[in-house]
Design a protein around this motif. Structure first.
Motif, PDB file in Angstrom:
ATOM      1  N   TYR A  38      33.571  35.350  45.344  1.00 10.23           N
ATOM      2  CA  TYR A  38      34.913  35.165  45.910  1.00 10.23           C
ATOM      3  C   TYR A  38      34.921  34.003  46.905  1.00 10.23           C
ATOM      4  O   TYR A  38      35.862  33.210  46.944  1.00 10.23           O
ATOM      5  CB  TYR A  38      35.363  36.458  46.583  1.00 10.23           C
ATOM      6  CG  TYR A  38      36.845  36.702  46.523  1.00 10.23           C
ATOM      7  CD1 TYR A  38      37.518  36.734  45.309  1.00 10.23           C
ATOM      8  CD2 TYR A  38      37.588  36.908  47.680  1.00 10.23           C
ATOM      9  CE1 TYR A  38      38.868  36.967  45.243  1.00 10.23           C
ATOM     10  CE2 TYR A  38      38.945  37.146  47.626  1.00 10.23           C
ATOM     11  CZ  TYR A  38      39.577  37.177  46.403  1.00 10.23           C
ATOM     12  OH  TYR A  38      40.923  37.399  46.339  1.00 10.23           O
TER      13      TYR A  38
ATOM     14  N   TYR B  29      36.019  40.235  41.878  1.00  5.20           N
ATOM     15  CA  TYR B  29      35.539  39.110  42.691  1.00  5.20           C
ATOM     16  C   TYR B  29      35.548  39.449  44.182  1.00  5.20           C
ATOM     17  O   TYR B  29      34.722  38.943  44.939  1.00  5.20           O
ATOM     18  CB  TYR B  29      36.364  37.856  42.416  1.00  5.20           C
ATOM     19  CG  TYR B  29      36.030  37.209  41.088  1.00  5.20           C
ATOM     20  CD1 TYR B  29      34.731  36.852  40.767  1.00  5.20           C
ATOM     21  CD2 TYR B  29      37.018  36.957  40.152  1.00  5.20           C
ATOM     22  CE1 TYR B  29      34.419  36.272  39.553  1.00  5.20           C
ATOM     23  CE2 TYR B  29      36.718  36.371  38.935  1.00  5.20           C
ATOM     24  CZ  TYR B  29      35.418  36.028  38.646  1.00  5.20           C
ATOM     25  OH  TYR B  29      35.108  35.448  37.443  1.00  5.20           O
TER      26      TYR B  29
ATOM     27  N   PHE C 153      44.594  40.289  35.965  1.00  8.81           N
ATOM     28  CA  PHE C 153      44.454  39.579  37.246  1.00  8.81           C
ATOM     29  C   PHE C 153      43.994  40.542  38.332  1.00  8.81           C
ATOM     30  O   PHE C 153      43.085  40.222  39.111  1.00  8.81           O
ATOM     31  CB  PHE C 153      45.763  38.896  37.646  1.00  8.81           C
ATOM     32  CG  PHE C 153      45.697  38.229  38.984  1.00  8.81           C
ATOM     33  CD1 PHE C 153      44.975  37.052  39.153  1.00  8.81           C
ATOM     34  CD2 PHE C 153      46.313  38.789  40.090  1.00  8.81           C
ATOM     35  CE1 PHE C 153      44.888  36.441  40.394  1.00  8.81           C
ATOM     36  CE2 PHE C 153      46.227  38.178  41.330  1.00  8.81           C
ATOM     37  CZ  PHE C 153      45.517  37.007  41.482  1.00  8.81           C
TER      38      PHE C 153
ATOM     39  N   GLU D 114      35.725  32.176  36.996  1.00  7.60           N
ATOM     40  CA  GLU D 114      35.929  31.681  38.371  1.00  7.60           C
ATOM     41  C   GLU D 114      36.837  30.463  38.392  1.00  7.60           C
ATOM     42  O   GLU D 114      37.715  30.350  39.246  1.00  7.60           O
ATOM     43  CB  GLU D 114      34.579  31.344  39.017  1.00  7.60           C
ATOM     44  CG  GLU D 114      33.779  32.548  39.412  1.00  7.60           C
ATOM     45  CD  GLU D 114      32.546  32.189  40.219  1.00  7.60           C
ATOM     46  OE1 GLU D 114      32.554  31.146  40.914  1.00  7.60           O
ATOM     47  OE2 GLU D 114      31.574  32.963  40.164  1.00  7.60           O
TER      48      GLU D 114
ATOM     49  N   ILE E 170      34.985  30.844  44.943  1.00  4.80           N
ATOM     50  CA  ILE E 170      36.329  30.596  44.407  1.00  4.80           C
ATOM     51  C   ILE E 170      37.217  29.973  45.482  1.00  4.80           C
ATOM     52  O   ILE E 170      37.905  28.982  45.245  1.00  4.80           O
ATOM     53  CB  ILE E 170      36.954  31.901  43.864  1.00  4.80           C
ATOM     54  CG1 ILE E 170      36.246  32.327  42.580  1.00  4.80           C
ATOM     55  CG2 ILE E 170      38.454  31.752  43.632  1.00  4.80           C
ATOM     56  CD1 ILE E 170      36.624  33.710  42.095  1.00  4.80           C
TER      57      ILE E 170
ATOM     58  N   GLN F  41      39.149  29.593  36.250  1.00  3.54           N
ATOM     59  CA  GLN F  41      40.532  29.969  35.953  1.00  3.54           C
ATOM     60  C   GLN F  41      41.149  30.690  37.152  1.00  3.54           C
ATOM     61  O   GLN F  41      42.332  30.516  37.443  1.00  3.54           O
ATOM     62  CB  GLN F  41      40.609  30.840  34.703  1.00  3.54           C
ATOM     63  CG  GLN F  41      42.040  31.029  34.229  1.00  3.54           C
ATOM     64  CD  GLN F  41      42.142  31.807  32.930  1.00  3.54           C
ATOM     65  OE1 GLN F  41      41.169  32.336  32.432  1.00  3.54           O
ATOM     66  NE2 GLN F  41      43.340  31.872  32.405  1.00  3.54           N
ATOM     67  N   MET F  42      40.350  31.474  37.882  1.00  3.90           N
ATOM     68  CA  MET F  42      40.850  32.129  39.097  1.00  3.90           C
ATOM     69  C   MET F  42      41.266  31.084  40.130  1.00  3.90           C
ATOM     70  O   MET F  42      42.274  31.247  40.817  1.00  3.90           O
ATOM     71  CB  MET F  42      39.788  33.059  39.699  1.00  3.90           C
ATOM     72  CG  MET F  42      39.697  34.416  39.062  1.00  3.90           C
ATOM     73  SD  MET F  42      41.160  35.438  39.226  1.00  3.90           S
ATOM     74  CE  MET F  42      41.019  36.000  40.906  1.00  3.90           C
TER      75      MET F  42
ATOM     76  N   ILE G 215      38.478  37.290  34.274  1.00  6.51           N
ATOM     77  CA  ILE G 215      38.932  35.898  34.338  1.00  6.51           C
ATOM     78  C   ILE G 215      37.797  35.075  34.939  1.00  6.51           C
ATOM     79  O   ILE G 215      37.183  35.482  35.927  1.00  6.51           O
ATOM     80  CB  ILE G 215      40.206  35.783  35.203  1.00  6.51           C
ATOM     81  CG1 ILE G 215      41.339  36.596  34.592  1.00  6.51           C
ATOM     82  CG2 ILE G 215      40.617  34.336  35.385  1.00  6.51           C
ATOM     83  CD1 ILE G 215      42.555  36.733  35.484  1.00  6.51           C
TER      84      ILE G 215
ATOM     85  N   SER H 266      40.304  41.502  37.813  1.00  2.17           N
ATOM     86  CA  SER H 266      39.425  40.367  38.104  1.00  2.17           C
ATOM     87  C   SER H 266      39.379  40.096  39.603  1.00  2.17           C
ATOM     88  O   SER H 266      38.306  39.835  40.165  1.00  2.17           O
ATOM     89  CB  SER H 266      39.896  39.123  37.361  1.00  2.17           C
ATOM     90  OG  SER H 266      39.817  39.323  35.978  1.00  2.17           O
ATOM     91  N   ASN H 267      40.529  40.166  40.247  1.00  6.35           N
ATOM     92  CA  ASN H 267      40.587  39.938  41.688  1.00  6.35           C
ATOM     93  C   ASN H 267      39.779  41.001  42.428  1.00  6.35           C
ATOM     94  O   ASN H 267      39.033  40.682  43.367  1.00  6.35           O
ATOM     95  CB  ASN H 267      42.042  39.927  42.156  1.00  6.35           C
ATOM     96  CG  ASN H 267      42.188  39.339  43.528  1.00  6.35           C
ATOM     97  OD1 ASN H 267      41.524  38.375  43.896  1.00  6.35           O
ATOM     98  ND2 ASN H 267      43.067  39.936  44.323  1.00  6.35           N
TER      99      ASN H 267
END
Length: 154
Positions: free
Chosen positions: A90, A83, A76, A30, A93, A32-33, A28, A79-80
């Motif tokens: 992170y 990051y 999700f 950055e 973000i 969109q996160m 995903i 991706s999490n």
């Protein structure tokens, strides 16, 4: 004894090798996160304010977020995790998320202030429009209700 100690040190040093996190194929972005985490923060806040109203409007908040952003829970989570491993990304973000939340808070505070100002102006306008006879009676009544400033000698 020295051999065991040397073996433990070698194993320890080998375990400290730099592991590189592989980029997921369906990562995903950055931005969109930021949007996803923004919705998560809002829904968590809504749970704390009025959980019944939230449950009435949104049956499953997590599924709602996934559907809204057209992602799945695995995407999700991957991706999490990616990051999280890349701390600079992170941090970026979360800085963007903080800016967005601060801007939204400022906007809502301005709306509340405008609403309060409008309410106050309506109240003062009603007080001005009170007919003069009623206003005189109100003043007379209030003056009778006030205790005298000085006691008079009788």
């Amino acid at each position: 004894m020295k051999t065991a100690f040397l073996l433990v040190i070698i194993v320890f040093l080998m375990s400290c090798e730099n592991l590189e996190m592989k980029k997921p194929s369906n990562l995903i972005s950055e931005n969109q996160m930021v949007e996803i985490l923004y919705d998560v923060v809002l829904i968590n806040s809504a749970k704390n304010v009025n959980k019944q109203l939230l449950e009435k409007n949104i049956k499953n908040p997590e599924a709602y977020i996934y559907k809204k952003h057209n992602i799945d829970s695995l995407q999700f989570a991957q991706s999490n995790t990616y990051y999280t491993f890349k701390s600079d990304a992170y941090k970026s973000i979360y800085e963007k998320l903080e800016l967005k939340l601060t801007a939204q808070k400022t906007e809502y505070e301005a709306l509340l202030e405008e609403k309060k100002r409008t309410k106050d102006s309506i109240r003062t306008s009603k007080q001005r429009k009170m007919d003069p006879l009623n206003r005189e009676r109100q003043i007379e009544f209030e003056s009778k209700m006030r205790p005298p400033l000085k006691k008079l000698d009788t």
